[in-house]
Design a protein around this motif. Structure first.
Motif, PDB file in Angstrom:
ATOM      1  N   TYR A  76       0.971  -1.261  -0.047  1.00 33.44           N
ATOM      2  CA  TYR A  76       0.135  -0.129   0.182  1.00 33.44           C
ATOM      3  C   TYR A  76       0.983   1.468   0.004  1.00 33.44           C
ATOM      4  O   TYR A  76       1.738   1.371   0.928  1.00 33.44           O
ATOM      5  N   VAL A  77       0.796   2.133  -0.979  1.00 30.79           N
ATOM      6  CA  VAL A  77       1.481   3.457  -0.869  1.00 30.79           C
ATOM      7  C   VAL A  77       0.223   4.663  -1.032  1.00 30.79           C
ATOM      8  O   VAL A  77      -0.632   4.641  -1.554  1.00 30.79           O
ATOM      9  N   ASN A  78       0.554   5.288   0.197  1.00 31.37           N
ATOM     10  CA  ASN A  78      -0.424   6.439   0.485  1.00 31.37           C
ATOM     11  C   ASN A  78      -1.998   5.744   0.667  1.00 31.37           C
ATOM     12  O   ASN A  78      -2.914   6.418   0.152  1.00 31.37           O
ATOM     13  N   GLY A  79      -2.179   4.639   1.262  1.00 33.25           N
ATOM     14  CA  GLY A  79      -3.396   4.095   1.475  1.00 33.25           C
ATOM     15  C   GLY A  79      -4.150   3.218   0.456  1.00 33.25           C
ATOM     16  O   GLY A  79      -4.978   2.755   0.699  1.00 33.25           O
ATOM     17  N   GLN A  80      -3.385   3.354  -0.838  1.00 35.98           N
ATOM     18  CA  GLN A  80      -3.797   2.671  -2.015  1.00 35.98           C
ATOM     19  C   GLN A  80      -3.107   1.302  -2.117  1.00 35.98           C
ATOM     20  O   GLN A  80      -1.898   1.569  -2.221  1.00 35.98           O
ATOM     21  N   LEU A  81      -3.623   0.434  -2.446  1.00 36.53           N
ATOM     22  CA  LEU A  81      -3.169  -0.693  -2.833  1.00 36.53           C
ATOM     23  C   LEU A  81      -2.575  -0.902  -4.067  1.00 36.53           C
ATOM     24  O   LEU A  81      -3.167  -0.348  -5.229  1.00 36.53           O
ATOM     25  N   LYS A  82      -1.296  -1.115  -4.378  1.00 41.43           N
ATOM     26  CA  LYS A  82      -0.296  -0.954  -5.436  1.00 41.43           C
ATOM     27  C   LYS A  82      -0.205  -2.458  -5.839  1.00 41.43           C
ATOM     28  O   LYS A  82      -0.161  -2.404  -7.334  1.00 41.43           O
ATOM     29  N   ASN A  83       0.283  -3.296  -5.218  1.00 45.81           N
ATOM     30  CA  ASN A  83       0.686  -4.435  -5.638  1.00 45.81           C
ATOM     31  C   ASN A  83       0.240  -5.602  -4.736  1.00 45.81           C
ATOM     32  O   ASN A  83       0.032  -5.437  -3.574  1.00 45.81           O
ATOM     33  N   LYS A  84       0.246  -6.914  -5.256  1.00 39.94           N
ATOM     34  CA  LYS A  84       0.110  -8.094  -4.279  1.00 39.94           C
ATOM     35  C   LYS A  84       0.973  -9.123  -4.714  1.00 39.94           C
ATOM     36  O   LYS A  84       1.323  -9.435  -5.909  1.00 39.94           O
ATOM     37  N   TYR A  85       1.622  -9.751  -3.580  1.00 41.74           N
ATOM     38  CA  TYR A  85       2.682 -10.611  -3.793  1.00 41.74           C
ATOM     39  C   TYR A  85       2.286 -11.753  -3.161  1.00 41.74           C
ATOM     40  O   TYR A  85       1.752 -11.847  -2.186  1.00 41.74           O
ATOM     41  N   GLY A  86       2.951 -12.846  -3.569  1.00 44.09           N
ATOM     42  CA  GLY A  86       2.815 -14.295  -2.728  1.00 44.09           C
ATOM     43  C   GLY A  86       3.615 -14.127  -1.465  1.00 44.09           C
ATOM     44  O   GLY A  86       2.843 -14.092  -0.321  1.00 44.09           O
ATOM     45  N   ASP A  87       4.894 -14.303  -1.638  1.00 42.89           N
ATOM     46  CA  ASP A  87       5.737 -14.019  -0.539  1.00 42.89           C
ATOM     47  C   ASP A  87       6.501 -12.757  -0.634  1.00 42.89           C
ATOM     48  O   ASP A  87       7.136 -12.404  -1.833  1.00 42.89           O
ATOM     49  N   ALA A  88       6.997 -12.255   0.458  1.00 49.39           N
ATOM     50  CA  ALA A  88       7.967 -10.993   0.270  1.00 49.39           C
ATOM     51  C   ALA A  88       8.893 -11.047   1.443  1.00 49.39           C
ATOM     52  O   ALA A  88       8.700 -11.601   2.653  1.00 49.39           O
ATOM     53  N   PHE A  89       9.997 -10.822   1.160  1.00 42.90           N
ATOM     54  CA  PHE A  89      11.001 -10.500   2.305  1.00 42.90           C
ATOM     55  C   PHE A  89      11.529  -8.991   2.589  1.00 42.90           C
ATOM     56  O   PHE A  89      11.881  -8.470   1.278  1.00 42.90           O
ATOM     57  N   ILE A  90      11.475  -8.603   3.616  1.00 39.94           N
ATOM     58  CA  ILE A  90      11.575  -6.956   3.965  1.00 39.94           C
ATOM     59  C   ILE A  90      12.904  -7.125   5.077  1.00 39.94           C
ATOM     60  O   ILE A  90      13.116  -7.619   5.827  1.00 39.94           O
ATOM     61  N   ARG A  91      13.954  -6.278   4.340  1.00 40.31           N
ATOM     62  CA  ARG A  91      15.142  -6.027   4.998  1.00 40.31           C
ATOM     63  C   ARG A  91      14.924  -5.118   6.336  1.00 40.31           C
ATOM     64  O   ARG A  91      14.364  -4.181   6.489  1.00 40.31           O
ATOM     65  N   GLY A  92      15.374  -5.748   7.536  1.00 42.86           N
ATOM     66  CA  GLY A  92      14.998  -5.212   8.820  1.00 42.86           C
ATOM     67  C   GLY A  92      15.370  -3.620   9.045  1.00 42.86           C
ATOM     68  O   GLY A  92      14.855  -2.789   9.615  1.00 42.86           O
ATOM     69  N   ASN A  93      16.361  -3.029   8.409  1.00 49.01           N
ATOM     70  CA  ASN A  93      16.804  -2.027   8.394  1.00 49.01           C
ATOM     71  C   ASN A  93      15.917  -0.829   7.708  1.00 49.01           C
ATOM     72  O   ASN A  93      15.987   0.214   7.671  1.00 49.01           O
ATOM     73  N   ASN A  94      15.043  -1.429   6.869  1.00 45.82           N
ATOM     74  CA  ASN A  94      14.033  -0.557   6.338  1.00 45.82           C
ATOM     75  C   ASN A  94      12.667  -0.391   7.187  1.00 45.82           C
ATOM     76  O   ASN A  94      11.590   0.403   6.782  1.00 45.82           O
ATOM     77  N   VAL A  95      12.491  -1.255   8.180  1.00 45.25           N
ATOM     78  CA  VAL A  95      11.368  -1.216   9.076  1.00 45.25           C
ATOM     79  C   VAL A  95      11.318  -0.121   9.950  1.00 45.25           C
ATOM     80  O   VAL A  95      12.115  -0.033  10.824  1.00 45.25           O
ATOM     81  N   LEU A  96      10.140   0.554  10.062  1.00 48.34           N
ATOM     82  CA  LEU A  96       9.674   1.590  10.812  1.00 48.34           C
ATOM     83  C   LEU A  96       8.930   0.959  12.265  1.00 48.34           C
ATOM     84  O   LEU A  96       9.433   1.182  13.312  1.00 48.34           O
ATOM     85  N   TYR A  97       7.991   0.211  11.670  1.00 45.07           N
ATOM     86  CA  TYR A  97       7.368  -0.613  12.871  1.00 45.07           C
ATOM     87  C   TYR A  97       6.475  -1.982  12.251  1.00 45.07           C
ATOM     88  O   TYR A  97       6.442  -1.768  11.238  1.00 45.07           O
ATOM     89  N   ILE A  98       6.157  -2.627  13.253  1.00 46.96           N
ATOM     90  CA  ILE A  98       5.398  -3.752  13.024  1.00 46.96           C
ATOM     91  C   ILE A  98       4.264  -3.903  13.811  1.00 46.96           C
ATOM     92  O   ILE A  98       4.420  -3.617  14.912  1.00 46.96           O
ATOM     93  N   SER A  99       3.082  -4.094  13.235  1.00 47.88           N
ATOM     94  CA  SER A  99       1.997  -3.795  13.970  1.00 47.88           C
ATOM     95  C   SER A  99       0.896  -5.283  13.735  1.00 47.88           C
ATOM     96  O   SER A  99       0.871  -5.456  12.556  1.00 47.88           O
ATOM     97  N   THR A 100       0.067  -5.547  14.681  1.00 51.48           N
ATOM     98  CA  THR A 100      -0.979  -6.561  14.195  1.00 51.48           C
ATOM     99  C   THR A 100      -2.108  -5.960  13.480  1.00 51.48           C
ATOM    100  O   THR A 100      -2.230  -4.505  13.834  1.00 51.48           O
ATOM    101  N   SER A 101      -2.667  -6.593  12.666  1.00 50.14           N
ATOM    102  CA  SER A 101      -3.724  -6.261  11.839  1.00 50.14           C
ATOM    103  C   SER A 101      -4.984  -6.324  12.548  1.00 50.14           C
ATOM    104  O   SER A 101      -5.271  -7.492  12.931  1.00 50.14           O
ATOM    105  N   LYS A 102      -5.881  -5.392  12.468  1.00 46.54           N
ATOM    106  CA  LYS A 102      -7.041  -5.416  13.139  1.00 46.54           C
ATOM    107  C   LYS A 102      -8.145  -6.238  12.224  1.00 46.54           C
ATOM    108  O   LYS A 102      -9.270  -6.567  12.577  1.00 46.54           O
ATOM    109  N   ARG A 103      -7.952  -6.153  10.987  1.00 48.19           N
ATOM    110  CA  ARG A 103      -8.889  -6.699  10.030  1.00 48.19           C
ATOM    111  C   ARG A 103      -8.229  -7.809   9.333  1.00 48.19           C
ATOM    112  O   ARG A 103      -6.837  -7.987   9.157  1.00 48.19           O
ATOM    113  N   THR A 104      -9.154  -8.475   8.559  1.00 50.20           N
ATOM    114  CA  THR A 104      -8.431  -9.743   7.800  1.00 50.20           C
ATOM    115  C   THR A 104      -7.956  -9.305   6.593  1.00 50.20           C
ATOM    116  O   THR A 104      -8.338  -8.264   5.997  1.00 50.20           O
ATOM    117  N   LEU A 105      -7.316  -9.916   5.789  1.00 52.06           N
ATOM    118  CA  LEU A 105      -6.569  -9.763   4.437  1.00 52.06           C
ATOM    119  C   LEU A 105      -8.013  -9.545   3.461  1.00 52.06           C
ATOM    120  O   LEU A 105      -7.803  -8.959   2.301  1.00 52.06           O
TER     121      LEU A 105
END
Length: 90
Positions: free
Chosen positions: A57-86
């Protein structure tokens, strides 16, 4: 003093939180402002994150869907549980 146990006042560490959310929907916000929403597959001590059923999501808009993704830790601002399902956005 709390010693853990089953009481509601038990102290949880960030590590406890991260272990408890594995396999659950999460939102990962990057330093760039981009959000990734998906299922937390695993993470390591450097906060490198592997996700499944990932949506970008970019600016709240869905941009892409990926099966699996890997995010490098130095790019992470925060991680939060999602209140809604996908599937709530569909």
């Amino acid at each position: 003093m709390s010693t853990g146990g089953g009481g509601g006042g038990a102290v949880k560490t960030p590590s406890d939180f991260l272990k408890s959310i594995r396999g659950r929907p999460v939102v990962v916000k990057l330093n760039s402002g981009v959000d990734y929403r998906g299922i937390l597959a695993c993470l390591d001590g450097y906060m490198n994150i592997a996700m499944e059923q990932t949506e970008e999501y970019v600016n709240g808009q869905l941009k892409n869907k990926y099966g699996d993704a890997f995010i490098r830790g130095n790019n992470v601002l925060y991680i939060s549980t999602s209140k809604r399902t996908l599937t709530d956005d569909a």
